[in-house]
Design a protein around this motif. Structure first.
Motif, PDB file in Angstrom:
ATOM      1  N   ALA A   1       0.844  -1.202   0.000  1.00 57.37           N
ATOM      2  CA  ALA A   1       0.000   0.000   0.000  1.00 57.37           C
ATOM      3  C   ALA A   1       0.879   1.252   0.000  1.00 57.37           C
ATOM      4  O   ALA A   1       0.659   2.186  -0.781  1.00 57.37           O
ATOM      5  CB  ALA A   1      -0.920  -0.018   1.219  1.00 57.37           C
ATOM      6  N   LEU A   2       1.893   1.252   0.865  1.00 53.63           N
ATOM      7  CA  LEU A   2       2.767   2.432   0.976  1.00 53.63           C
ATOM      8  C   LEU A   2       3.513   2.691  -0.330  1.00 53.63           C
ATOM      9  O   LEU A   2       3.557   3.825  -0.828  1.00 53.63           O
ATOM     10  CB  LEU A   2       3.756   2.224   2.131  1.00 53.63           C
ATOM     11  N   THR A   3       4.087   1.646  -0.891  1.00 51.25           N
ATOM     12  CA  THR A   3       4.917   1.841  -2.092  1.00 51.25           C
ATOM     13  C   THR A   3       4.055   2.168  -3.315  1.00 51.25           C
ATOM     14  O   THR A   3       4.493   2.914  -4.190  1.00 51.25           O
ATOM     15  CB  THR A   3       5.801   0.604  -2.361  1.00 51.25           C
ATOM     16  N   THR A   4       2.846   1.628  -3.353  1.00 48.82           N
ATOM     17  CA  THR A   4       1.942   1.967  -4.466  1.00 48.82           C
ATOM     18  C   THR A   4       1.580   3.448  -4.407  1.00 48.82           C
ATOM     19  O   THR A   4       1.575   4.142  -5.429  1.00 48.82           O
ATOM     20  CB  THR A   4       0.674   1.098  -4.414  1.00 48.82           C
ATOM     21  N   ALA A   5       1.297   3.940  -3.206  1.00 38.63           N
ATOM     22  CA  ALA A   5       0.985   5.366  -3.059  1.00 38.63           C
ATOM     23  C   ALA A   5       2.218   6.213  -3.379  1.00 38.63           C
ATOM     24  O   ALA A   5       2.113   7.259  -4.020  1.00 38.63           O
ATOM     25  CB  ALA A   5       0.500   5.647  -1.642  1.00 38.63           C
ATOM     26  N   TYR A   6       3.374   5.741  -2.959  1.00 35.80           N
ATOM     27  CA  TYR A   6       4.631   6.477  -3.209  1.00 35.80           C
ATOM     28  C   TYR A   6       4.890   6.606  -4.710  1.00 35.80           C
ATOM     29  O   TYR A   6       5.303   7.656  -5.197  1.00 35.80           O
ATOM     30  CB  TYR A   6       5.778   5.739  -2.527  1.00 35.80           C
ATOM     31  N   ARG A   7       4.636   5.515  -5.425  1.00 36.41           N
ATOM     32  CA  ARG A   7       4.908   5.508  -6.871  1.00 36.41           C
ATOM     33  C   ARG A   7       3.855   6.283  -7.660  1.00 36.41           C
ATOM     34  O   ARG A   7       4.006   6.486  -8.854  1.00 36.41           O
ATOM     35  CB  ARG A   7       4.943   4.061  -7.375  1.00 36.41           C
ATOM     36  N   ASN A   8       2.747   6.639  -7.017  1.00 33.10           N
ATOM     37  CA  ASN A   8       1.666   7.347  -7.704  1.00 33.10           C
ATOM     38  C   ASN A   8       1.265   8.572  -6.883  1.00 33.10           C
ATOM     39  O   ASN A   8       0.155   8.639  -6.344  1.00 33.10           O
ATOM     40  CB  ASN A   8       0.474   6.410  -7.913  1.00 33.10           C
ATOM     41  N   ALA A   9       2.192   9.505  -6.801  1.00 30.72           N
ATOM     42  CA  ALA A   9       1.983  10.671  -5.938  1.00 30.72           C
ATOM     43  C   ALA A   9       0.699  11.406  -6.327  1.00 30.72           C
ATOM     44  O   ALA A   9       0.424  11.623  -7.510  1.00 30.72           O
ATOM     45  CB  ALA A   9       3.175  11.609  -6.057  1.00 30.72           C
ATOM     46  N   GLY A  10      -0.080  11.747  -5.307  1.00 34.55           N
ATOM     47  CA  GLY A  10      -1.284  12.541  -5.530  1.00 34.55           C
ATOM     48  C   GLY A  10      -2.519  11.749  -5.889  1.00 34.55           C
ATOM     49  O   GLY A  10      -3.606  12.312  -6.008  1.00 34.55           O
ATOM     50  N   VAL A  11      -2.374  10.437  -6.056  1.00 30.02           N
ATOM     51  CA  VAL A  11      -3.550   9.627  -6.430  1.00 30.02           C
ATOM     52  C   VAL A  11      -4.322   9.198  -5.195  1.00 30.02           C
ATOM     53  O   VAL A  11      -5.555   9.217  -5.175  1.00 30.02           O
ATOM     54  CB  VAL A  11      -3.123   8.389  -7.254  1.00 30.02           C
ATOM     55  N   TYR A  12      -3.599   8.821  -4.150  1.00 27.69           N
ATOM     56  CA  TYR A  12      -4.256   8.278  -2.957  1.00 27.69           C
ATOM     57  C   TYR A  12      -4.091   9.257  -1.792  1.00 27.69           C
ATOM     58  O   TYR A  12      -2.973   9.601  -1.414  1.00 27.69           O
ATOM     59  CB  TYR A  12      -3.661   6.914  -2.589  1.00 27.69           C
ATOM     60  N   GLY A  13      -5.215   9.648  -1.219  1.00 27.20           N
ATOM     61  CA  GLY A  13      -5.158  10.610  -0.123  1.00 27.20           C
ATOM     62  C   GLY A  13      -5.031   9.964   1.239  1.00 27.20           C
ATOM     63  O   GLY A  13      -4.731  10.629   2.236  1.00 27.20           O
ATOM     64  N   ASN A  14      -5.270   8.646   1.299  1.00 30.85           N
ATOM     65  CA  ASN A  14      -5.309   7.972   2.608  1.00 30.85           C
ATOM     66  C   ASN A  14      -4.600   6.624   2.553  1.00 30.85           C
ATOM     67  O   ASN A  14      -4.689   5.912   1.550  1.00 30.85           O
ATOM     68  CB  ASN A  14      -6.764   7.709   3.016  1.00 30.85           C
ATOM     69  N   LEU A  15      -3.963   6.284   3.660  1.00 40.10           N
ATOM     70  CA  LEU A  15      -3.350   4.958   3.809  1.00 40.10           C
ATOM     71  C   LEU A  15      -3.732   4.390   5.166  1.00 40.10           C
ATOM     72  O   LEU A  15      -3.729   5.119   6.166  1.00 40.10           O
ATOM     73  CB  LEU A  15      -1.826   5.050   3.712  1.00 40.10           C
ATOM     74  N   LEU A  16      -4.056   3.113   5.183  1.00 40.21           N
ATOM     75  CA  LEU A  16      -4.327   2.422   6.450  1.00 40.21           C
ATOM     76  C   LEU A  16      -3.349   1.250   6.512  1.00 40.21           C
ATOM     77  O   LEU A  16      -3.497   0.272   5.769  1.00 40.21           O
ATOM     78  CB  LEU A  16      -5.783   1.950   6.490  1.00 40.21           C
ATOM     79  N   LEU A  17      -2.347   1.373   7.367  1.00 43.12           N
ATOM     80  CA  LEU A  17      -1.222   0.438   7.362  1.00 43.12           C
ATOM     81  C   LEU A  17      -1.147  -0.290   8.701  1.00 43.12           C
ATOM     82  O   LEU A  17      -0.962   0.340   9.745  1.00 43.12           O
ATOM     83  CB  LEU A  17       0.082   1.206   7.103  1.00 43.12           C
ATOM     84  N   GLN A  18      -1.275  -1.604   8.674  1.00 43.18           N
ATOM     85  CA  GLN A  18      -1.270  -2.377   9.921  1.00 43.18           C
ATOM     86  C   GLN A  18      -0.027  -3.242   9.991  1.00 43.18           C
ATOM     87  O   GLN A  18       0.261  -4.023   9.057  1.00 43.18           O
ATOM     88  CB  GLN A  18      -2.526  -3.243   9.985  1.00 43.18           C
ATOM     89  N   SER A  19       0.698  -3.104  11.080  1.00 44.25           N
ATOM     90  CA  SER A  19       1.910  -3.899  11.303  1.00 44.25           C
ATOM     91  C   SER A  19       2.773  -3.946  10.054  1.00 44.25           C
ATOM     92  O   SER A  19       3.186  -5.020   9.585  1.00 44.25           O
ATOM     93  CB  SER A  19       1.546  -5.326  11.728  1.00 44.25           C
TER      94      SER A  19
END
Lengths: 336, 404
Positions: free
Chosen positions: B284-302
């Motif tokens: 999730a983190l790296t997908t958002a990183y590679r697509n700046a501005g596309v995803y406004g929210n991340l929910l990251l567990q462990s």
């Protein structure tokens, strides 16, 4: 001026005639109730001499469940008419996509405004909390700094409400309702339903939808001469300022936020439905700040069995439960 | 930390004794049993019939095993604690026991290692009916004092159920068919617009974290906004979820457009969220990183956010190499990947240190970060238990607008 013991039922001392036909003399203009899990609306209607009379119902706050009004209709007495504002609103959007699109843009703008206001508000509220934690070497200085922060919050609340009103005014300026055939027709239908109605009952539900629907169909001026009984979101909608609050939200206490102007049938009152369930009433400092933000308006907790009867003069009756300056719930007493 | 003549205490350093302080002064059930003379198998029968295993008395938990064995060990994965704790035979009976201290609110998954001669096996606790499941098998579960399974994780007869639709999609980016399940909230209306949540390891979240039930309940209770949820599933998980360009391209250039085409989604970054646990959080983190501005929210567990401060020896095995390379680069030059980031981690899992370390890094980018820890491990039920907090923070429901 608060008194010592808030009453469950508060009635204005010298009610003015509410009706124009001579039948409504002595009736309160507006009755605000606590949540109706154990309904008292039937008792209220009976006390007002409205049993069996034609009563309009607004259940738009229930949204798609708007038609599920059988129990309410029974309590009201069988001669009830549901104005079906939510249903009619959907029909208007379907029939007039251009207006619907403009409304969507308006809501998106309001949503972002709310978000920005809330973000700033959060910082300002944090400042108040931070000052309260400060170990005071000179308490008067801390008090002055706190007063400054509260003044800023009050200013933010006021400005936000003004900006929201500007957005609505701009919308209706650009889209005059009488120039939109679908809306004009729906308004006429609502007006026809209201003809002959002797009282209006407004239930709780989604306060944004409810206020929006009542504004869309211009309900307030049409019921100006009628007794209106409301609870939950309905009670909030009747005031001139809707304040959202939830101290028991899933991820922690939320900052109380001004949302929109209401119908303005009740002035200088901030309605707080289900306050015991939704507010941290035990946190006196938090409650005192809430009251301080909206003074001179009075914050009125509307809990189970509370009944506040307001006369045509808009006076809040003695004994009405209100948040005092110290944050405790106390009974309101008007100046002698 | 040293076993006494009868007990073995597994105290978690730095934790208050909690509500069990008085219990320390009371005699434990197992010790009362030990004092019986003579201690018969019939007495053990009665003891087991009248106690649930493990026996939780304040902050002390007595783990039990009954049967023929040469050695019995409690196996758990609480970080920085002995993870193989011996049980001792109770007098000359067939009962084995060990007492472990667990802070209030803990939930611990464990197994028993039983050796008979040359044969050793790890089994779930036969005396404990509580079992947690995961893709790699099941474990017994100890609910320490103060822990209760959140009631919103159980089906609520009053809550309407959402609808699931299968969405098979041929992915050019991943060179395989992908299988996504799409959740439509109860009372879904094609004329409305909804925020989107994309969940990595989607079927695991549904099967092991009761996420379908949780969504129904949170939406019913107005804790969470009505949301369309895409439960995506990996192929070669370790490869695709470890900062893989193909995965990021699939999610953003294939799955997202298809979802936008088929469903009424709000077309804004703040109405898009990527979610995942463990390696899924890295994805999730790296997908958002590679697509700046596309995803406004991340929910990251462990999140498996393993990094090194010096050198490249991270001790996580070769599958972590691409993760460590990404995390090290990111830590050297952090930039905002989302406006809102919800992070959770169990304090009993080894990933607690990297997760804690990443919080200030994410905050330094200007993102609004909510970070929550729980007395739990790297497990699906831990991730399940944090869903209400995370989902209601990312997509708050209309509760503040609804007044009965």
């Amino acid at each position: 001026m608060p008194t010592e013991s808030p009453g469950r039922t508060a009635t204005a001392p010298a009610p003015e005639p509410a009706g124009t036909d001579g039948h409504g003399a002595g009736r309160p203009r507006v009755v605000l109730l606590g949540p109706q899990r154990h309904p008292t609306v039937d008792t209220v209607l009976r006390d007002l001499g409205l049993c069996g009379r034609r009563v309009g119902m607004v259940t738009a706050g229930w949204r798609e469940r708007e038609p599920e009004d059988e129990l309410l209709a029974d309590l009201v007495g069988g001669n009830a008419v549901n104005l079906r504002l939510w249903h009619r609103m959907q029909q208007v959007w379907e029939a007039d996509p251009e207006l619907a699109e403009a409304d969507t843009r308006r809501r998106a703008r309001l949503e972002e405004m709310q978000e920005l206001y809330l973000r700033g508000l959060g910082h300002a509220m944090h400042a108040v909390a931070d000052l309260a934690e400060h170990h005071a070497r000179h308490p008067d200085l801390v008090e002055a700094a706190r007063d400054d922060a509260v003044r800023i919050i009050r200013r933010m609340d006021t400005r936000h409400l003004e900006r929201v009103a500007e957005v609505h005014a701009e919308f209706w300026g650009a889209w005059p309702p009488h120039e939109r055939p679908a809306l004009a027709e729906a308004r006429a239908q609502v007006a026809a339903d209201l003809a002959g109605v002797e009282a209006l009952v407004v239930t709780g539900g989604h306060v944004g939808v409810l206020v929006g629907a009542m504004h869309l169909f211009n309900v307030a001026p049409q019921v100006a001469h009628l007794p209106v009984i409301a609870w939950g979101a309905g009670a909030m909608a009747l005031t001139d300022r809707v304040v959202l609050f939830h101290d028991r939200a899933a991820h922690g206490p939320a900052v109380a936020e001004v949302f929109t102007g209401g119908l303005g049938m009740v002035h200088d009152v901030v309605a707080l439905p289900s306050a015991r369930d939704r507010l941290a009433l035990g946190d006196r400092a938090r409650m005192a700040l809430l009251q301080q933000r909206f003074a001179p308006a009075r914050c009125v907790p509307l809990d189970e069995r509370v009944r506040v009867e307001i006369d045509a003069g808009g006076r809040l009756p003695d004994g009405t439960p209100v948040l005092g300056e110290d944050g405790a719930i106390t009974g309101w007493r008007d100046q002698p | 930390m040293t076993p006494g003549p009868h007990d073995l205490d597994l105290a978690i350093p730095g934790t208050p004794p909690g509500p069990g302080t008085k219990a320390r002064q009371r005699k434990l059930a197992i010790n009362r049993l030990r004092e019986r003379r003579p201690l018969t198998e019939e007495a053990v029968d009665r003891f087991l019939a009248s106690n649930e295993a493990p026996i939780v008395e304040g902050f002390r938990c007595t783990f039990l095993f009954r049967g023929d064995a040469d050695e019995v060990h409690l196996r758990h994965r609480i970080v920085n604690q002995p993870q193989r704790v011996p049980l001792r035979r109770v007098q000359d009976t067939s009962l084995w026991a060990v007492v472990v201290e667990l802070p209030a609110g803990s939930r611990v998954e464990y197994q028993l290692e039983v050796r008979r001669g040359d044969h050793t096996e790890e089994v779930n606790d036969p005396l404990n009916p509580r079992v947690a499941h995961s893709p790699v098998g099941s474990s017994s579960v100890c609910h320490a004092s103060g822990y209760t399974t959140p009631e919103w994780t159980h089906p609520d007869p009053h809550a309407r159920q959402g609808e699931f639709l299968d969405l098979p999609l041929q992915s050019r980016a991943l060179r395989r068919w992908t299988h996504t399940r799409v959740y439509l909230p109860p009372r879904f209306r094609p004329t409305s617009r909804y925020p989107l949540l994309v969940v990595h390891d989607g079927d695991d979240y549904l099967n092991y974290a009761a996420m379908g039930t949780v969504l129904d309940n949170l939406i019913h209770r107005l804790d969470m906004a009505e949301t369309i949820v895409a439960f995506s599933n990996p192929g070669d998980r370790i490869r695709e979820y470890a900062n893989h360009a193909g995965h990021a391209r699939h999610v953003t250039s294939e799955l997202l457009p298809r979802l936008q085409q088929d469903f009424p989604l709000i077309d804004r970054p703040d109405a898009r969220c990527l979610m995942g646990a463990s390696f899924g959080a890295v994805a999730a983190l790296t997908t958002a990183y590679r697509n700046a501005g596309v995803y406004g929210n991340l929910l990251l567990q462990s999140g498996s956010f393993v990094f090194t401060d010096i050198g490249e020896d991270h001790g996580g095995g070769p599958e972590f190499d691409p993760v460590v390379r990404f995390m090290n680069r990111y830590r050297a030059r952090p930039r905002r990947v989302a406006d809102h980031m919800y992070l959770s981690c169990g304090v009993y899992e080894p990933l607690i240190v990297p997760n804690r370390s990443m919080v200030p890094v994410f905050e330094s980018t200007g993102a609004a970060v909510r970070y929550v820890e729980a007395r739990d491990g790297h497990s699906w039920e831990n991730w399940r238990d944090r869903l209400r907090d995370g989902l209601s923070w990312i997509y708050p429901g209309p509760q503040k607008l609804v007044y009965e």
